[in-house]
Write a protein that holds these residues in place. Structure first.
Motif, PDB file in Angstrom:
ATOM      1  N   GLU A  14       0.819  -1.216   0.000  1.00 42.83           N
ATOM      2  CA  GLU A  14       0.000   0.000   0.000  1.00 42.83           C
ATOM      3  C   GLU A  14       0.850   1.263   0.000  1.00 42.83           C
ATOM      4  O   GLU A  14       0.380   2.330  -0.399  1.00 42.83           O
ATOM      5  CB  GLU A  14      -0.915   0.033   1.230  1.00 42.83           C
ATOM      6  N   ASP A  15       2.083   1.185   0.437  1.00 40.80           N
ATOM      7  CA  ASP A  15       2.937   2.367   0.544  1.00 40.80           C
ATOM      8  C   ASP A  15       3.637   2.728  -0.761  1.00 40.80           C
ATOM      9  O   ASP A  15       4.190   3.818  -0.884  1.00 40.80           O
ATOM     10  CB  ASP A  15       3.997   2.151   1.625  1.00 40.80           C
ATOM     11  N   ILE A  16       3.650   1.843  -1.736  1.00 34.84           N
ATOM     12  CA  ILE A  16       4.324   2.104  -3.006  1.00 34.84           C
ATOM     13  C   ILE A  16       3.291   2.689  -3.958  1.00 34.84           C
ATOM     14  O   ILE A  16       2.353   2.003  -4.368  1.00 34.84           O
ATOM     15  CB  ILE A  16       4.948   0.816  -3.574  1.00 34.84           C
ATOM     16  N   PRO A  17       3.435   3.969  -4.357  1.00 35.65           N
ATOM     17  CA  PRO A  17       2.359   4.640  -5.082  1.00 35.65           C
ATOM     18  C   PRO A  17       2.158   4.155  -6.517  1.00 35.65           C
ATOM     19  O   PRO A  17       1.028   4.160  -7.008  1.00 35.65           O
ATOM     20  CB  PRO A  17       2.770   6.108  -5.071  1.00 35.65           C
ATOM     21  N   VAL A  18       3.180   3.743  -7.227  1.00 32.00           N
ATOM     22  CA  VAL A  18       3.015   3.400  -8.640  1.00 32.00           C
ATOM     23  C   VAL A  18       2.993   1.905  -8.897  1.00 32.00           C
ATOM     24  O   VAL A  18       2.939   1.476 -10.044  1.00 32.00           O
ATOM     25  CB  VAL A  18       4.148   4.041  -9.492  1.00 32.00           C
ATOM     26  N   LEU A  19       3.051   1.114  -7.883  1.00 31.05           N
ATOM     27  CA  LEU A  19       3.084  -0.330  -8.063  1.00 31.05           C
ATOM     28  C   LEU A  19       1.742  -0.825  -8.597  1.00 31.05           C
ATOM     29  O   LEU A  19       0.690  -0.588  -8.013  1.00 31.05           O
ATOM     30  CB  LEU A  19       3.405  -1.028  -6.743  1.00 31.05           C
ATOM     31  N   GLY A  20       1.791  -1.479  -9.739  1.00 31.35           N
ATOM     32  CA  GLY A  20       0.576  -2.060 -10.296  1.00 31.35           C
ATOM     33  C   GLY A  20      -0.241  -1.099 -11.137  1.00 31.35           C
ATOM     34  O   GLY A  20      -1.266  -1.480 -11.662  1.00 31.35           O
ATOM     35  N   GLN A  21       0.192   0.137 -11.306  1.00 30.21           N
ATOM     36  CA  GLN A  21      -0.562   1.091 -12.122  1.00 30.21           C
ATOM     37  C   GLN A  21       0.031   1.126 -13.519  1.00 30.21           C
ATOM     38  O   GLN A  21       1.232   1.099 -13.708  1.00 30.21           O
ATOM     39  CB  GLN A  21      -0.526   2.481 -11.511  1.00 30.21           C
ATOM     40  N   ARG A  22      -0.829   1.210 -14.533  1.00 30.13           N
ATOM     41  CA  ARG A  22      -0.372   1.285 -15.924  1.00 30.13           C
ATOM     42  C   ARG A  22      -0.579   2.705 -16.458  1.00 30.13           C
ATOM     43  O   ARG A  22      -1.473   3.415 -16.004  1.00 30.13           O
ATOM     44  CB  ARG A  22      -1.143   0.298 -16.782  1.00 30.13           C
ATOM     45  N   GLN A  23       0.193   3.038 -17.453  1.00 25.29           N
ATOM     46  CA  GLN A  23       0.017   4.326 -18.104  1.00 25.29           C
ATOM     47  C   GLN A  23      -1.276   4.315 -18.897  1.00 25.29           C
ATOM     48  O   GLN A  23      -1.627   3.337 -19.544  1.00 25.29           O
ATOM     49  CB  GLN A  23       1.201   4.591 -19.063  1.00 25.29           C
TER      50      GLN A  23
END
Length: 73
Positions: free
Chosen positions: A61-70
């Motif tokens: 939960e603390d990693i902001p860009v993990l798992g997000q795609r452009q």
């Protein structure tokens, strides 16, 4: 000897607990089960908070860009 007689008449903390909790088996078993349940909840809450405090910044939960795609717009 007089002190012992007075002491028995007053009753102590343990005698009071015996009279309230452990005199009847059904009340004692209910007290033990409720105590185990509440104790388990307290330990679980404490360990969870300790784990969160020790792992701040390392959790998913603390990693902001993990798992997000452009976005493809």
């Amino acid at each position: 000897m007089d002190y012992v007689a007075r002491r028995r008449g007053q009753g102590g903390l343990f005698e009071g607990l015996y009279r309230v909790i452990m005199r009847r088996n059904s009340v004692y078993v209910t007290f033990v089960i409720a105590g185990a349940f509440l104790g388990e909840r307290a330990v679980d809450y404490g360990v969870h908070k300790l784990w969160e405090n020790n792992n701040v910044g390392k959790r998913y939960e603390d990693i902001p860009v993990l798992g997000q795609r452009q976005s493809e717009e």
